[in-house]
Design a protein around this motif. Structure first.
Motif, PDB file in Angstrom:
ATOM      1  N   THR A 104      13.101  82.983 109.098  1.00 34.92           N
ATOM      2  CA  THR A 104      12.384  82.272 110.160  1.00 34.92           C
ATOM      3  C   THR A 104      13.229  82.078 111.428  1.00 34.92           C
ATOM      4  O   THR A 104      12.768  81.494 112.394  1.00 34.92           O
ATOM      5  N   ASP A 105      14.477  82.563 111.419  1.00 40.12           N
ATOM      6  CA  ASP A 105      15.304  82.480 112.643  1.00 40.12           C
ATOM      7  C   ASP A 105      14.830  83.491 113.684  1.00 40.12           C
ATOM      8  O   ASP A 105      15.220  83.406 114.859  1.00 40.12           O
ATOM      9  N   PRO A 144      20.417  85.195 115.612  1.00 36.82           N
ATOM     10  CA  PRO A 144      19.051  85.185 116.155  1.00 36.82           C
ATOM     11  C   PRO A 144      19.009  85.470 117.657  1.00 36.82           C
ATOM     12  O   PRO A 144      18.083  86.116 118.143  1.00 36.82           O
ATOM     13  N   HIS A 186      24.096  79.234 118.364  1.00 37.24           N
ATOM     14  CA  HIS A 186      23.477  77.945 118.055  1.00 37.24           C
ATOM     15  C   HIS A 186      24.553  76.874 118.186  1.00 37.24           C
ATOM     16  O   HIS A 186      25.606  76.969 117.534  1.00 37.24           O
ATOM     17  N   ARG A 205      12.849  75.364 112.004  1.00 32.76           N
ATOM     18  CA  ARG A 205      12.959  75.348 113.471  1.00 32.76           C
ATOM     19  C   ARG A 205      14.355  74.893 113.909  1.00 32.76           C
ATOM     20  O   ARG A 205      14.868  75.344 114.923  1.00 32.76           O
ATOM     21  N   TYR A 239      17.257  75.555 112.337  1.00 33.37           N
ATOM     22  CA  TYR A 239      18.176  76.694 112.226  1.00 33.37           C
ATOM     23  C   TYR A 239      17.870  77.781 113.256  1.00 33.37           C
ATOM     24  O   TYR A 239      18.776  78.473 113.719  1.00 33.37           O
ATOM     25  N   ALA A 240      16.580  77.912 113.597  1.00 29.98           N
ATOM     26  CA  ALA A 240      16.209  78.920 114.595  1.00 29.98           C
ATOM     27  C   ALA A 240      16.560  78.445 116.006  1.00 29.98           C
ATOM     28  O   ALA A 240      16.480  79.219 116.961  1.00 29.98           O
ATOM     29  N   PHE A 248      21.319  84.868 107.872  1.00 26.26           N
ATOM     30  CA  PHE A 248      20.258  84.284 108.699  1.00 26.26           C
ATOM     31  C   PHE A 248      19.044  83.987 107.832  1.00 26.26           C
ATOM     32  O   PHE A 248      18.851  84.604 106.782  1.00 26.26           O
ATOM     33  N   HIS A 249      18.240  83.015 108.282  1.00 25.66           N
ATOM     34  CA  HIS A 249      16.966  82.723 107.631  1.00 25.66           C
ATOM     35  C   HIS A 249      15.933  83.672 108.236  1.00 25.66           C
ATOM     36  O   HIS A 249      15.974  83.946 109.443  1.00 25.66           O
ATOM     37  N   TYR A 281      16.148  84.422 102.898  1.00 23.15           N
ATOM     38  CA  TYR A 281      17.509  84.242 103.425  1.00 23.15           C
ATOM     39  C   TYR A 281      18.205  85.592 103.273  1.00 23.15           C
ATOM     40  O   TYR A 281      18.080  86.226 102.222  1.00 23.15           O
ATOM     41  N   THR A 289      25.259  75.108 114.504  1.00 25.05           N
ATOM     42  CA  THR A 289      25.706  75.935 113.370  1.00 25.05           C
ATOM     43  C   THR A 289      26.751  76.964 113.792  1.00 25.05           C
ATOM     44  O   THR A 289      27.438  77.516 112.939  1.00 25.05           O
ATOM     45  N   TYR A 315      26.087  79.828 114.689  1.00 25.25           N
ATOM     46  CA  TYR A 315      25.550  81.148 114.384  1.00 25.25           C
ATOM     47  C   TYR A 315      24.957  81.806 115.637  1.00 25.25           C
ATOM     48  O   TYR A 315      24.366  81.136 116.471  1.00 25.25           O
TER      49      TYR A 315
END
Ligand SMILES: Cc1cc2nc3c(=O)[nH]c(=O)nc-3n(C[C@H](O)[C@H](O)[C@H](O)COP(=O)(O)OP(=O)(O)OC[C@H]3O[C@@H](n4cnc5c(N)ncnc54)[C@H](O)[C@@H]3O)c2cc1C
Length: 374
Positions: free
Chosen positions: A49-50, A269, A261, A340, A342-343, A46-47, A85, A264, A266
């Motif tokens: 910022t997620d 988050p 998401h 934003r 990826y989040a 994950f980033h 990351y 992605t 993922y």
């Protein structure tokens, strides 16, 4: 009486358990996992910022490794993107959690039947709680039209240093093979690396021998040779093109509740967000939790509608070998917008910018048909 029974010791229930242990010593719960360890065979990335800064504070301790930035490379150029990351290896997830859960954890125990308030175990034993949280992951074929994000990952030791300082999230210069294909590299140390061959493809078939050979070719082209393969993981994640949020008949968490998401695939988050929200609740009665979780899942599904539209452009609008150009052009945006994306929190203005930059990569009439083919 127990407050909660967590069925499935995967990502979503694992993060919830971690949060309950930290913030709610008053909550009596057990976690039941069919496998011999928590988290199965995964690397979750994950980033920073997620998640929110407050969430990152409790999450980062679970990370196996963190990096200050990451790279992407396409035929048109490369780019280093700032911001943390992080990756969690399931073996670390297992021991960090199991150490804290102690006798709240039952491994190698399959739930054979469950209701909103009780479970039957493979041993025949029955347990009851105010609520049972179903976190068993994807259990059946998705109910919505989808494409697939499929990949093979090899966690390898190389004979010589790879020279990577930070993760390479996308190397899109590779031959596309009728999909959007890229190679992903996570450098654990100077010789050990997780290398994944990823495809946004129309079908879920995984030809593992071919994918292994392609990864070997990729490494050879970089002048690298594998000494040892430590671990292999593969999957085909469904990527929704349209569809409705799942209707939850009983308390459900994780990807089974549609909490991922849409582009992605993922889920971390959203599992973090739900863990925080659940751990802050006063009531764990199933009768209250089911509608509350349905509301949470519906709100999340709605928040992903733009990503499903992008998926239609990707899978139905672009020729398979041209899909890479959508991502190539996406990575020309500024870093906050990429974060934003990826989040899963794009503003309306962001969505217009993403469409405007992506438009030239998909022919107009096809883009229009794809976008409105819901
Ligand atoms: C290979 C792979 C890599 C991924 N990488 C990322 C990533 O980097 N970042 C990210 O955010 N997302 C990633 N994802 C997507 C998503 O986050 C994961 O699929 C995530 O593990 C889903 O979490 P979950 O808790 O819903 O389900 P899972 O983590 O799949 O957990 C389900 C658990 O339930 C257990 N279980 C099932 N049935 C029973 C039963 N009857 N009784 C008891 N236990 C049972 C299973 O053994 C399993 O441990 C990845 C997915 C895959 C497949």
């Amino acid at each position: 009486m127990l407050d909660l029974i967590l069925v499935g010791g995967g990502l979503a229930n694992g993060l919830l358990a971690w949060r309950l242990l930290q913030t709610r010593p008053d909550v009596a719960f057990v976690m039941i996992e069919a496998g011999p360890t928590l988290g199965g065979n995964h690397t979750w990335s994950f980033h920073g910022t997620d998640v929110t800064p407050a969430q990152l504070e409790w999450l980062w301790v679970l990370a196996s490794k963190s990096w200050p930035s990451h790279d992407v490379i396409f035929k048109t150029g490369d780019r280093r993107i700032g911001g943390g990351y992080h990756s969690i290896r399931s073996e670390d997830f297992h021991w960090k959690l199991a150490e804290q859960l102690k006798d709240r954890l039952r491994l190698k125990t399959k739930v054979t039947a469950q209701t909103a308030t009780s479970v039957t175990l493979s041993s025949g034993e029955t347990l009851e709680a105010k609520a049972v949280l179903d976190g068993r992951g994807f259990s059946s074929a998705p109910a919505w039209p989808c494409g697939y994000q499929k990949f093979l990952g090899l966690d390898v030791e190389l004979t010589t240093p790879h020279g990577l300082e930070v993760p390479l999230l996308m190397d899109g210069r590779v031959e596309q093979h009728g999909a959007f294909r890229f190679v992903y590299l996570l450098p654990w140390d100077e010789r050990r690396v997780l290398i994944e061959d990823t495809y946004y493809a129309d079908d879920a078939t995984l030809d593992l021998p071919t994918l292994r050979a392609r990864l070997t070719t990729y490494l050879t082209e970089r002048g690298l040779t594998v000494k040892t393969v430590h671990r292999e993981e593969s999957a085909a994640l469904p990527i929704p093109l349209t569809g409705e949020a799942p209707v939850l008949e009983r308390p459900t968490v994780g990807v089974a509740a549609g909490l991922f998401h849409a582009t992605t695939g993922y889920s971390l988050p959203f599992a973090v967000e739900l863990a925080d929200a659940l751990a802050a609740r006063a009531s764990f009665e199933a009768a209250d939790l089911t509608p509350w979780l349905n509301h949470f899942a519906k709100r999340h599904w709605r928040s992903q509608s733009f990503f499903r539209l992008l998926n239609r452009m990707l899978f139905r609008g672009a020729e398979p070998d041209e899909r890479v150009r959508i991502f190539e052009s996406f990575y020309k945006h500024d870093e906050p917008l990429i974060a934003r994306f990826y989040a899963g929190r794009l503003s309306r203005w962001d969505t217009l910018k993403v469409l405007a930059r992506g438009a030239p990569t998909v022919p107009g009439p096809r883009a229009f048909r794809a976008a409105y083919s819901a």
